[in-house]
Motif scaffolding. Structure first.
Motif, short mmCIF file in Angstrom:
data_model
loop_
_atom_site.label_atom_id
_atom_site.label_comp_id
_atom_site.label_asym_id
_atom_site.label_seq_id
_atom_site.Cartn_x
_atom_site.Cartn_y
_atom_site.Cartn_z
N TYR A 1 0.84 -1.19 0.00
CA TYR A 1 0.00 0.00 0.00
C TYR A 1 0.88 1.24 0.00
CZ TYR A 1 -4.16 -2.81 0.67
OH TYR A 1 -5.19 -3.70 0.49
N TYR A 2 0.59 2.14 -0.93
CA TYR A 2 1.38 3.34 -1.12
C TYR A 2 0.56 4.60 -0.85
CZ TYR A 2 4.56 0.30 -3.75
OH TYR A 2 5.41 -0.70 -4.14
N CYS A 3 1.19 5.55 -0.22
CA CYS A 3 0.60 6.87 -0.02
C CYS A 3 1.01 7.76 -1.19
CB CYS A 3 1.09 7.46 1.29
SG CYS A 3 0.39 9.06 1.72
N ASN A 4 0.08 8.58 -1.64
CA ASN A 4 0.31 9.47 -2.79
C ASN A 4 -0.22 10.85 -2.47
OD1 ASN A 4 -1.32 10.55 -5.44
ND2 ASN A 4 0.74 9.82 -5.94
N ALA A 5 0.52 11.85 -2.92
CA ALA A 5 0.09 13.23 -2.76
C ALA A 5 0.22 13.95 -4.09
CB ALA A 5 0.93 13.95 -1.70
N VAL A 6 -0.80 14.69 -4.46
CA VAL A 6 -0.78 15.46 -5.72
C VAL A 6 -1.07 16.91 -5.41
CG1 VAL A 6 -1.83 15.79 -7.97
CG2 VAL A 6 -1.49 13.48 -7.09
N ALA A 7 -0.16 17.78 -5.86
CA ALA A 7 -0.36 19.21 -5.66
C ALA A 7 -1.45 19.69 -6.61
CB ALA A 7 0.94 19.96 -5.93
N PRO A 8 -2.52 20.28 -6.12
CA PRO A 8 -3.64 20.65 -6.97
C PRO A 8 -3.31 21.74 -7.98
CG PRO A 8 -3.97 21.48 -4.76
CD PRO A 8 -2.77 20.59 -4.70
N THR A 9 -2.31 22.56 -7.71
CA THR A 9 -2.01 23.65 -8.63
C THR A 9 -1.07 23.22 -9.75
OG1 THR A 9 -0.25 24.34 -7.13
CG2 THR A 9 -2.37 25.46 -6.93
N THR A 10 -0.11 22.35 -9.44
CA THR A 10 0.87 21.94 -10.44
C THR A 10 0.64 20.54 -10.98
OG1 THR A 10 2.38 21.00 -8.80
CG2 THR A 10 2.59 23.36 -9.28
N GLY A 11 -0.10 19.72 -10.23
CA GLY A 11 -0.30 18.33 -10.62
C GLY A 11 0.88 17.43 -10.32
N ARG A 12 1.88 17.98 -9.66
CA ARG A 12 3.06 17.17 -9.34
C ARG A 12 2.69 16.15 -8.27
NH1 ARG A 12 9.20 19.26 -7.77
NH2 ARG A 12 10.07 17.16 -7.45
N GLY A 13 3.16 14.93 -8.46
CA GLY A 13 2.82 13.86 -7.54
C GLY A 13 4.03 13.35 -6.77
N TYR A 14 3.73 12.83 -5.59
CA TYR A 14 4.76 12.28 -4.72
C TYR A 14 4.27 10.93 -4.20
CZ TYR A 14 6.20 17.17 -4.73
OH TYR A 14 6.58 18.42 -5.12
N TRP A 15 5.25 10.01 -3.96
CA TRP A 15 4.93 8.68 -3.46
C TRP A 15 5.73 8.37 -2.20
CZ3 TRP A 15 1.13 5.77 -5.61
CH2 TRP A 15 0.71 6.09 -6.90
N GLY A 16 5.12 7.58 -1.35
CA GLY A 16 5.85 7.01 -0.24
C GLY A 16 6.52 5.72 -0.69
N GLN A 17 7.19 5.06 0.26
CA GLN A 17 7.95 3.86 -0.08
C GLN A 17 7.09 2.60 -0.03
OE1 GLN A 17 7.82 5.15 2.91
NE2 GLN A 17 7.53 3.39 4.28
N GLY A 18 5.90 2.72 0.56
CA GLY A 18 4.98 1.58 0.61
C GLY A 18 5.08 0.81 1.91
N THR A 19 3.96 0.16 2.26
CA THR A 19 3.93 -0.72 3.43
C THR A 19 3.18 -1.99 3.05
OG1 THR A 19 3.38 -0.86 5.80
CG2 THR A 19 1.82 0.34 4.41
N GLN A 20 3.74 -3.12 3.44
CA GLN A 20 3.18 -4.41 3.03
C GLN A 20 2.01 -4.79 3.94
OE1 GLN A 20 4.15 -6.75 0.46
NE2 GLN A 20 2.23 -7.73 1.09
N VAL A 21 0.91 -5.20 3.31
CA VAL A 21 -0.23 -5.76 4.03
C VAL A 21 -0.45 -7.17 3.51
CG1 VAL A 21 -2.72 -5.62 4.41
CG2 VAL A 21 -1.33 -3.53 4.44
N THR A 22 -0.44 -8.12 4.41
CA THR A 22 -0.67 -9.52 4.03
C THR A 22 -1.86 -10.05 4.81
OG1 THR A 22 1.69 -9.85 3.61
CG2 THR A 22 0.34 -11.82 3.89
N VAL A 23 -2.85 -10.53 4.09
CA VAL A 23 -4.06 -11.08 4.72
C VAL A 23 -4.04 -12.59 4.49
CG1 VAL A 23 -6.56 -10.99 4.89
CG2 VAL A 23 -5.28 -8.95 4.19
N SER A 24 -3.83 -13.32 5.58
CA SER A 24 -3.69 -14.76 5.45
C SER A 24 -3.95 -15.42 6.79
CB SER A 24 -2.27 -15.11 4.98
OG SER A 24 -2.07 -16.52 4.96
N SER A 25 -4.49 -16.63 6.73
CA SER A 25 -4.71 -17.39 7.96
C SER A 25 -3.51 -18.30 8.23
CB SER A 25 -5.99 -18.21 7.85
OG SER A 25 -5.97 -19.02 6.70
#
Length: 117
Positions: free
Chosen positions: A93-117
């Motif tokens: 899962y990644y976090c994303n941010a977009v500047a509304p005036t320029t449209g420039r985007g930024y990403w985080g490094q991500g975090t793993q989610v595992t759903v399993s029994s």
């Protein structure tokens, strides 16, 4: 410089819950469009949820009713509350941010989610 740092991922059983956090620095989240994306094994990255600067939210159909995106302006942090998790929710899962005036985007490094029994 803008930085997004995700946390809160981990291993959870089907039906369980997790809260992901995205701590932002170098920018003010309430002025950006903030979003969570995910990328499952062998899949393309897809939008999970977003929140606009005005506080409006939008969700992918498969997440509606299970996931909630929110933000804490005082902490400059965005959250993703995930309930009733399914194995198919397994992804980075990644976090994303977009500047509304320029449209420039930024990403985080991500975090793993595992759903399993």
């Amino acid at each position: 410089q803008v930085q997004l740092v995700e946390s809160g991922g981990g291993l959870v059983q089907p039906g369980g819950s997790l809260r992901l956090s995205c701590a932002a620095s170098g920018m003010i989240i309430r002025t950006y469009v903030m979003a969570w994306y995910r990328q499952g094994p062998g899949k393309q990255r897809e939008l999970v949820a977003l929140i606009t600067s005005g506080g409006n939210t939008n969700y992918a159909d498969s997440m509606k009713g299970r996931f909630t995106i929110s933000r804490d302006n005082a902490k400059n942090t965005v959250y993703l509350f995930m309930n009733t998790l399914k194995p198919e929710d397994t992804a980075v899962y990644y976090c994303n941010a977009v500047a509304p005036t320029t449209g420039r985007g930024y990403w985080g490094q991500g975090t793993q989610v595992t759903v399993s029994s």
